[in-house]
Design an enzyme around this catalytic site. Sequence first.
Site, PDB file in Angstrom:
ATOM      1  N   ASP A 236      40.035  35.165  36.965  1.00 32.93           N
ATOM      2  CA  ASP A 236      39.695  36.107  38.031  1.00 32.93           C
ATOM      3  C   ASP A 236      40.747  35.924  39.122  1.00 32.93           C
ATOM      4  OD1 ASP A 236      38.191  37.885  39.838  1.00 32.93           O
ATOM      5  OD2 ASP A 236      36.514  37.520  38.491  1.00 32.93           O
TER       6      ASP A 236
ATOM      7  N   HIS B  41      43.614  37.393  37.823  1.00 33.99           N
ATOM      8  CA  HIS B  41      43.581  38.719  38.424  1.00 33.99           C
ATOM      9  C   HIS B  41      44.364  38.745  39.727  1.00 33.99           C
ATOM     10  CE1 HIS B  41      39.750  39.922  35.966  1.00 33.99           C
ATOM     11  NE2 HIS B  41      40.792  39.609  35.217  1.00 33.99           N
TER      12      HIS B  41
END
Length: 437
Positions: free
Chosen positions: A229, A253
């Site tokens: 993430d 991410h």
Amino acid sequence: MLITKTAFLAFLLSSVPLAHGAGGNSSSPDARGRRCVVRSSNGTADDSPEVSRVFAQCATNSVIVFQEGVDYNIFQPIKATNLSNVEIQMHGNLHLPQNISAVRDIVNAGTSTWFTLEGPRVDWTGPEDVNNGWIKSYGQAWWDANPPNGTGISGRPHLMSYKTSQATIKYFRSGKPIAWNMKLHGEDIAVSHAIVDASSTGSFPFNTDAFDVQGTNIRISDSIMYNGDDAIAVGSDSHNIVFERNTIGYQSHGMSIGSLGKDASAFANITNLRFEDVTVIDALYAARFKSWTGGQGLVKNVTWKNIRVYNVTFPIFVTQSYYDQSVSRDGVDTESSVMMEDFTWEDFSGSINSYQPGDGSCATDPCWYNAGLPNLKHTEALVIECNTDKSCKNFVTKNIQLYPQVLEPASVICMKATAELNPNLGFNCSNGTFTSA
């Protein structure tokens, strides 16, 4: 790309200089007149009561020592919210329970965070030796328990909430965090030489954000984050945030702002962010802004500069219509947006992931990260999705040297970043081949 050897991490950390403060200085150790050593059961019992006892008795003007090379079983959450002028010397290794059911019972009973630390001048100091100073959460078993098309099983704890001011966090190390590594809130905080290793040998590590940041004058530098993430996610209200000289990757991410505007009644307010001198490896995103349709607020004066990407699907990505595959929203004002102003992307170089784009977080068809994007070729250097023709202002790109692995010309997807409001955008806002102006 997986982290498999602590020696590799040690090499990366040894290649960067020590970071200094973020605008505030923590109190001198001389003012911390009490030294409190946390005793360990040496693996024979739960050490949480002893840890809680020491935090309670040494909450002020103290040095709390977890001894080097010593293991501590932290089988119950730790909450220390009245700390002041304390240094936590994390030279041992902390072990969370490996019993998933037991942890889920605790979380479902109302305790969502395993470590809660609050108070002014709370420093965290780990050892330079990369073999010690770890919080080991044993997240791999949790990730592997996720069912097909699931986005993470219920009852996962946040690892740490750290709320402080005028503090330093050095050599913080987190191995296989179950989810949500550190929520960092406060003012005048410097984080350096941290390692967050949420790389997986099996199923995808959903929601393993490294640092969720909210506050003023916060700097994260010279650190390594391999996760599934955001490496950093900056939330409202945040100002004067620096993220520099870091290496991020696995299926990261990236360096994110948001998500913002999910609560349409809340006004987002973020200013003065700088992401600089960062290497991004095998990630889904590198530089990302994400806000929800129907949000409101202003994000102003943001720069990503000197960003090196290797095998990254979306190096530069802006969306004002963020999509969460687990959330349904109806009745929002589709013309309302979190406004973006004075954004710069400068000196980007490296390769776009054309051969195996995306990551393991895809649980829907189409994948959440492809939703709303027309005719993706996976040669896109930039994706700029403004919600309206007035919601993006003073966008600037300079020296974007990104190439698709298929060795075709880089392309761009751009919506509603008007020339009138963005005279120095650096390219024509349309869908097609990316050509610098």
